[in-house]
Scaffold this active site. Structure first.
Site, PDB file in Angstrom:
ATOM      1  CD  GLU A  66      37.066  22.882  49.205  1.00 10.42           C
ATOM      2  OE1 GLU A  66      36.721  22.099  50.108  1.00 10.42           O
ATOM      3  OE2 GLU A  66      38.120  22.753  48.565  1.00 10.42           O
ATOM      4  CB  CYS A  76      35.980  13.288  40.516  1.00  8.75           C
ATOM      5  SG  CYS A  76      35.347  12.374  39.113  1.00  8.75           S
ATOM      6  CB  CYS A  81      34.529  15.753  37.530  1.00  7.78           C
ATOM      7  SG  CYS A  81      33.447  15.724  38.972  1.00  7.78           S
ATOM      8  CB  CYS A  99      31.848  13.552  36.083  1.00  9.19           C
ATOM      9  SG  CYS A  99      32.005  12.475  37.523  1.00  9.19           S
TER      10      CYS A  99
HETATM   11 ZN   LIG Z   1      38.753  18.911  47.392  1.00 11.81          ZN
HETATM   12 ZN   LIG Z   2      33.289  13.416  39.218  1.00 10.60          ZN
END
Ligand SMILES: [Zn+2]
Ligand SMILES: [Zn+2]
Length: 103
Positions: A66, A76, A81, A99
């Site tokens: 968040e 992502c 990630c 990531c």
């Molecule tokens: Zn989110």
């Molecule tokens: Zn990412």
């Protein structure tokens, strides 16, 4: 808050958003404020044995996720990630870091 500051609320109650049956958290990019709920992160909530380490991992991942949104990061596609996630299973698979692309 000073410019550039971030604020993260952590609550025990379950959270909802319009059109979603629940949310783990939400972020407001313009204000730099985010919130996470611990409600669905505990194993006991799924009739499974308590696992404090797993609970803390999930809470950290959701918090970082968040806060990432407050830095204009969107979701992502890299499953490792921390910006990835839709389900608790996703949360358990992903890492606590971003990531290379999101970093
Ligand atoms: Zn989110
Ligand atoms: Zn990412």
């Amino acid at each position: 808050m000073e410019p550039g500051d971030r604020c993260l609320g952590i609550v025990e109650v379950d959270l909802y958003a319009p059109g979603l049956n629940f949310i783990f958290g939400e972020a407001d990019i313009s204000s730099g404020v985010a919130i996470i709920s611990l409600f669905r992160l505990r194993q006991e909530g799924y009739d499974l044995p308590k696992d404090e380490g797993l609970f803390q991992d999930r809470a950290i991942k959701e918090a970082v996720h968040e806060l990432g949104h407050t830095y204009h990061l969107s979701h992502c596609h890299d499953v490792k990630c921390v910006s990835f996630s839709n389900s608790l299973a996703d949360t358990d698979i992903k890492g606590v870091s971003f990531c290379p692309k999101c970093q």
